[in-house]
Design a protein around this motif. Structure first.
Motif, PDB file in Angstrom:
ATOM      1  N   SER A 134     -47.795  23.176  87.468  1.00  0.00           N
ATOM      2  CA  SER A 134     -47.026  23.591  86.294  1.00  0.00           C
ATOM      3  C   SER A 134     -46.594  22.478  85.611  1.00  0.00           C
ATOM      4  O   SER A 134     -46.248  21.293  85.920  1.00  0.00           O
ATOM      5  CB  SER A 134     -45.537  24.303  86.927  1.00  0.00           C
ATOM      6  N   THR A 135     -46.416  22.559  84.095  1.00  0.00           N
ATOM      7  CA  THR A 135     -45.889  21.394  83.283  1.00  0.00           C
ATOM      8  C   THR A 135     -44.822  22.001  82.539  1.00  0.00           C
ATOM      9  O   THR A 135     -44.770  23.190  82.082  1.00  0.00           O
ATOM     10  CB  THR A 135     -46.994  21.031  82.412  1.00  0.00           C
ATOM     11  N   VAL A 136     -43.662  21.068  82.230  1.00  0.00           N
ATOM     12  CA  VAL A 136     -42.707  21.665  81.389  1.00  0.00           C
ATOM     13  C   VAL A 136     -42.670  20.652  80.253  1.00  0.00           C
ATOM     14  O   VAL A 136     -42.907  19.372  80.380  1.00  0.00           O
ATOM     15  CB  VAL A 136     -41.257  21.311  82.048  1.00  0.00           C
ATOM     16  N   PHE A 137     -42.700  21.028  78.945  1.00  0.00           N
ATOM     17  CA  PHE A 137     -42.660  20.263  77.740  1.00  0.00           C
ATOM     18  C   PHE A 137     -41.473  20.364  76.920  1.00  0.00           C
ATOM     19  O   PHE A 137     -40.955  21.525  76.808  1.00  0.00           O
ATOM     20  CB  PHE A 137     -43.752  20.822  76.861  1.00  0.00           C
ATOM     21  N   CYS A 138     -40.644  19.331  76.933  1.00  0.00           N
ATOM     22  CA  CYS A 138     -39.477  19.477  76.062  1.00  0.00           C
ATOM     23  C   CYS A 138     -39.802  18.848  74.701  1.00  0.00           C
ATOM     24  O   CYS A 138     -40.209  17.615  74.531  1.00  0.00           O
ATOM     25  CB  CYS A 138     -38.439  18.481  76.756  1.00  0.00           C
ATOM     26  N   THR A 139     -39.433  19.544  73.483  1.00  0.00           N
ATOM     27  CA  THR A 139     -40.037  19.119  72.194  1.00  0.00           C
ATOM     28  C   THR A 139     -38.941  19.724  71.274  1.00  0.00           C
ATOM     29  O   THR A 139     -38.336  20.696  71.328  1.00  0.00           O
ATOM     30  CB  THR A 139     -41.291  19.627  72.261  1.00  0.00           C
ATOM     31  N   GLN A 140     -38.977  18.853  69.947  1.00  0.00           N
ATOM     32  CA  GLN A 140     -38.277  19.504  68.890  1.00  0.00           C
ATOM     33  C   GLN A 140     -39.227  20.351  68.017  1.00  0.00           C
ATOM     34  O   GLN A 140     -38.582  20.845  67.105  1.00  0.00           O
ATOM     35  CB  GLN A 140     -37.985  18.214  68.205  1.00  0.00           C
ATOM     36  N   TYR A 141     -40.437  20.424  68.211  1.00  0.00           N
ATOM     37  CA  TYR A 141     -41.379  20.993  67.397  1.00  0.00           C
ATOM     38  C   TYR A 141     -41.972  22.261  67.954  1.00  0.00           C
ATOM     39  O   TYR A 141     -42.227  22.409  69.027  1.00  0.00           O
ATOM     40  CB  TYR A 141     -42.804  19.933  67.216  1.00  0.00           C
ATOM     41  N   SER A 142     -41.789  23.407  67.047  1.00  0.00           N
ATOM     42  CA  SER A 142     -42.155  24.576  67.374  1.00  0.00           C
ATOM     43  C   SER A 142     -43.787  24.581  67.461  1.00  0.00           C
ATOM     44  O   SER A 142     -44.514  23.945  67.128  1.00  0.00           O
ATOM     45  CB  SER A 142     -41.814  25.658  66.121  1.00  0.00           C
ATOM     46  N   GLN A 143     -44.236  25.665  68.150  1.00  0.00           N
ATOM     47  CA  GLN A 143     -45.758  25.862  68.677  1.00  0.00           C
ATOM     48  C   GLN A 143     -46.488  25.710  67.374  1.00  0.00           C
ATOM     49  O   GLN A 143     -47.515  25.204  67.272  1.00  0.00           O
ATOM     50  CB  GLN A 143     -46.084  27.099  69.338  1.00  0.00           C
ATOM     51  N   LYS A 144     -46.247  26.229  66.209  1.00  0.00           N
ATOM     52  CA  LYS A 144     -47.083  26.419  65.205  1.00  0.00           C
ATOM     53  C   LYS A 144     -47.271  24.802  64.526  1.00  0.00           C
ATOM     54  O   LYS A 144     -48.176  24.447  64.030  1.00  0.00           O
ATOM     55  CB  LYS A 144     -46.422  27.101  64.002  1.00  0.00           C
ATOM     56  N   ASP A 145     -46.402  24.029  64.856  1.00  0.00           N
ATOM     57  CA  ASP A 145     -46.647  22.533  64.497  1.00  0.00           C
ATOM     58  C   ASP A 145     -47.464  21.708  65.460  1.00  0.00           C
ATOM     59  O   ASP A 145     -47.872  20.676  64.890  1.00  0.00           O
ATOM     60  CB  ASP A 145     -45.351  21.796  64.154  1.00  0.00           C
ATOM     61  N   TRP A 146     -47.610  22.252  66.715  1.00  0.00           N
ATOM     62  CA  TRP A 146     -48.468  21.397  67.759  1.00  0.00           C
ATOM     63  C   TRP A 146     -49.580  20.971  67.110  1.00  0.00           C
ATOM     64  O   TRP A 146     -50.257  19.817  67.406  1.00  0.00           O
ATOM     65  CB  TRP A 146     -48.314  22.267  68.806  1.00  0.00           C
ATOM     66  N   HIS A 147     -50.503  22.166  66.673  1.00  0.00           N
ATOM     67  CA  HIS A 147     -51.918  21.630  66.477  1.00  0.00           C
ATOM     68  C   HIS A 147     -52.089  20.555  65.409  1.00  0.00           C
ATOM     69  O   HIS A 147     -52.883  19.545  65.703  1.00  0.00           O
ATOM     70  CB  HIS A 147     -52.607  22.959  65.741  1.00  0.00           C
ATOM     71  N   GLN A 148     -51.290  20.522  64.587  1.00  0.00           N
ATOM     72  CA  GLN A 148     -51.359  19.419  63.241  1.00  0.00           C
ATOM     73  C   GLN A 148     -50.747  18.131  63.872  1.00  0.00           C
ATOM     74  O   GLN A 148     -51.422  17.154  63.672  1.00  0.00           O
ATOM     75  CB  GLN A 148     -50.551  19.849  62.257  1.00  0.00           C
ATOM     76  N   ARG A 149     -49.668  18.020  64.773  1.00  0.00           N
ATOM     77  CA  ARG A 149     -49.219  16.888  65.311  1.00  0.00           C
ATOM     78  C   ARG A 149     -50.409  16.168  66.419  1.00  0.00           C
ATOM     79  O   ARG A 149     -50.436  15.239  66.717  1.00  0.00           O
ATOM     80  CB  ARG A 149     -47.964  17.053  66.116  1.00  0.00           C
ATOM     81  N   LEU A 150     -51.152  17.134  67.010  1.00  0.00           N
ATOM     82  CA  LEU A 150     -52.231  16.811  67.945  1.00  0.00           C
ATOM     83  C   LEU A 150     -53.584  16.370  67.349  1.00  0.00           C
ATOM     84  O   LEU A 150     -54.612  15.876  67.783  1.00  0.00           O
ATOM     85  CB  LEU A 150     -52.550  17.846  68.943  1.00  0.00           C
TER      86      LEU A 150
END
Length: 152
Positions: free
Chosen positions: A100-116
Motif C-alpha cells: 500500500s502507498t499513501v500519497f499526500c499532494t496539493q495536486y488533483s488527479q487531473k494534474d498528475w499526468h502533466q506533472r509526471l
C-alpha cells in the motif's frame, strides 16, 4: 486500509494531508506493519545518491518496494526528472498489487499526468496508481492558520 490499497490525500497547504499520512504510518508501525514516511524531494535525493554507487539503484528499489506501507508526502511538488520518472515507474510496478502507498499532494488527479511529464512514463505510472486507490479531499481549510488564530 486493507492490503494492497492506496490512498491519496489531496488538498491545500495546511489542510492535514501530512498529518494524516504520518498518523497512518505510525498506526501501521504500532501493529508491526513495516511502514515508512518520506518526502518526495528526499526520495529524489536518495535516488540520485543511490545511482552513484555500484548496485545502488537496485538496492534503493528493493528497499522502497519492500515497505508494506509507504507514505510519500509532497507528491509531485516538483516535476520529476526523466531519471526520477523511470524510478517511479519501476517502484510503482514493484509495489503494484503487493503493498500500500499513501500519497499526500496539493495536486488533483487531473494534474498528475502533466506533472509526471505527459509521456509514456506518466501513463504507466498513473495506471499503477489510480486503480485500487481511495481519494480523500482534505479541503481548503488551513489548520495551521486556525491553530495560530486560536492560540493568539
Amino acid at each position: 486500509m486493507t492490503r494492497q490499497q492506496n490512498v491519496v490525500f489531496q488538498g491545500f497547504t495546511g489542510s492535514g494531508k501530512s498529518y494524516l499520512g504520518c498518523a497512518i504510518a505510525k498506526r501501521a508501525c504500532e501493529h508491526r506493519i513495516r511502514a515508512h514516511y518520506v518526502r518526495m524531494p528526499d526520495l529524489e535525493e536518495a535516488w540520485v545518491a543511490a545511482q552513484d554507487t555500484p548496485g545502488g539503484a537496485g538496492k534503493f528499489l528493493r528497499k522502497y518496494a519492500a515497505f508494506t506501507l509507504l507514505v510519500i508526502d509532497e507528491w509531485l511538488l516538483d516535476r520529476p526528472t526523466e531519471s526520477m520518472r523511470g524510478m517511479l515507474l519501476e517502484l510503482m510496478e514493484r509495489r503494484y498489487g503487493e503493498t500500500s502507498t499513501v500519497f499526500c499532494t496539493q495536486y488533483s488527479q487531473k494534474d498528475w499526468h502533466q506533472r509526471l511529464g505527459s509521456g509514456i512514463h506518466a501513463d504507466a505510472i498513473m495506471d499503477r496508481i489510480i486503480h485500487n486507490t481511495i481519494w480523500v479531499e482534505t479541503g481548503t481549510y488551513n489548520m495551521r492558520e486556525h491553530t495560530a488564530l486560536a492560540s493568539a
